[in-house]
Design an enzyme around this catalytic site. Structure first.
Site, short mmCIF file in Angstrom:
data_model
loop_
_atom_site.label_atom_id
_atom_site.label_comp_id
_atom_site.label_asym_id
_atom_site.label_seq_id
_atom_site.Cartn_x
_atom_site.Cartn_y
_atom_site.Cartn_z
N ARG A 57 0.89 -1.17 0.00
CA ARG A 57 0.00 0.00 0.00
C ARG A 57 0.92 1.21 0.00
NH1 ARG A 57 -2.46 4.24 0.34
NH2 ARG A 57 -4.58 4.52 1.09
N GLU A 65 -11.21 5.56 -5.12
CA GLU A 65 -11.59 4.15 -5.19
C GLU A 65 -11.96 3.81 -6.64
OE1 GLU A 65 -11.43 1.96 -2.61
OE2 GLU A 65 -10.59 3.61 -1.45
N ARG A 99 -0.41 -5.68 4.94
CA ARG A 99 0.27 -5.13 3.76
C ARG A 99 1.48 -4.32 4.20
NH1 ARG A 99 -4.73 -1.81 1.32
NH2 ARG A 99 -4.49 -0.99 3.42
#
Length: 169
Positions: A57, A65, A99
């Site tokens: 990330r 999004e 992540r």
């Protein structure tokens, strides 16, 4: 019989999650790896010979999004920059989803900064620690590029978009 299968499946799932988390925690501070997938405008998968698949990330930024206006454009911009390329990853932390949160570079270009200054991403003020990223957003706004190009439509930050979507469920 079904209960035994559920228990076995659950144990395997926990082991896989733990292996992924363990691998993320043993990563060095920096490494070079190949981008094997661009998931969205601020998330990629890397492949490293020693550490395998690494989900990253991008730190300090947030892109629209996928279903949000400009979301596909942000994803496409990141793909054009790094898809199938060897990048340098500077690990910042590991998030609650396991992540790696980090800064990526391609040919000495900091991709996180590039996305913001070219109007593909916001400075994620909640997590940002660098003035450079804040200044990049201000420059993109001033130059009316990317998400800032249409003065008639105020873009909705992704964190607000996600909150609205959660409330409407």
């Amino acid at each position: 019989m079904l209960a035994k299968f559920k228990n076995t499946f659950f144990i395997i799932l926990i082991c896989l999650i733990n292996v992924h988390s363990y691998a993320a925690n043993i990563l060095p501070a920096t490494l070079h790896a190949k981008v094997i997938k661009v998931i969205d405008g601020d998330t990629i998968n890397l492949e490293h010979k020693k550490f395998g698949k690494i989900k990253v990330r991008l730190a300090e930024i947030d892109t629209p999004e996928k279903k949000q206006p400009y979301g596909q454009k942000a994803t496409t911009a990141l793909k054009k920059l790094v898809d199938n390329k060897i990048v340098k990853l500077k690990k910042i932390t590991i998030d609650k989803y396991g992540r790696v949160v980090g800064i990526i570079y391609y040919k000495n270009i900091e991709i996180n900064h590039y996305l913001v200054i070219n109007g593909h991403a916001w400075c994620y003020t909640q997590y940002n620690t660098r003035k450079k990223i804040e200044d990049a957003e201000n420059t993109a706004r001033k130059n009316k590029v990317g998400i800032w190009e249409n003065e008639d439509v105020k873009p909705i930050p992704p964190w607000e978009w996600r909150k609205i979507k959660r409330l409407n469920r």
